[in-house]
Enzyme design. Sequence first.
Site, short mmCIF file in Angstrom:
data_model
loop_
_atom_site.label_atom_id
_atom_site.label_comp_id
_atom_site.label_asym_id
_atom_site.label_seq_id
_atom_site.Cartn_x
_atom_site.Cartn_y
_atom_site.Cartn_z
CG ASN A 105 -9.06 -2.47 -6.63
OD1 ASN A 105 -7.94 -2.71 -6.81
ND2 ASN A 105 -9.59 -1.32 -6.12
CE1 TYR A 142 -3.39 -5.91 1.42
CE2 TYR A 142 -1.26 -6.85 0.97
CZ TYR A 142 -2.23 -5.95 0.80
OH TYR A 142 -2.52 -5.59 -0.71
#
Length: 246
Positions: free
Chosen positions: A91, A156
């Site tokens: 995560n 990203y």
Amino acid sequence: MSDFSGQTVIVTGGTRGIGKAIAEGFLNAGANTIVTYASNDTAAAQFKEAHSQFGDRIDVQKFDVARYEEVEQFYKYVESRYSTLEVLVNNAGIRKDSVLGMMKASDWHDVIDTNLNGVFHMCKFAVMLMMRNRYGRIITITSPMGKFGWEGQSNYAASKAGQIGLTRSLCKEVATRGITVNCVSPGFIATELIEDLSTEVRKAYTAQVPAKRFGRAEEVAACVLFLASREASYVNGAVLEVTGGL
């Protein structure tokens, strides 16, 4: 499906936001939960104090997933204390937004190092532990940006697309060992990761979602726990979208 008693679970970036909700889900389901973080000591201390009722089933460890040597040392600790590992949730992630022409090289590398290289580091050592018992679940939190792209987020988006490619390759390598590898792809979730968005941008993003709201971290966690369950044994190489229909 919600009983993880006796299982060892790692949740990277697990002291805040989506990671926190995931870690809480596993703790409530009985797992020995190792929660990792990179730098925010205050948030880590608050997380541990807020969940002190879980006693020695909660284990908070500080290291940087982007640093191979630190990850290797962490797994030596996991092996010595827990012997086995059933679930890894990747995560940990960062954003450093900028249009590509103006992006600092360091911002590109920082995002790739944490979001993509960090997943490689964590998975490499995880599969070695999981293969011993011929069982394991690896879930990576990716993003629709890996599919759609977004202006100002080339680093990203590239890291998230890479996570999906890694997942689909790794799942084929370890499937016969009883290990599944999947992604959960949250859309706009109300966490601190998007707190810097202006009111206007929030309204624009919300308008794009058919559900007309941002998601909750707990809704993402529920999907992670499903993929981590023994019942999800035939779900492999999948990307489960949690986007409200985005």
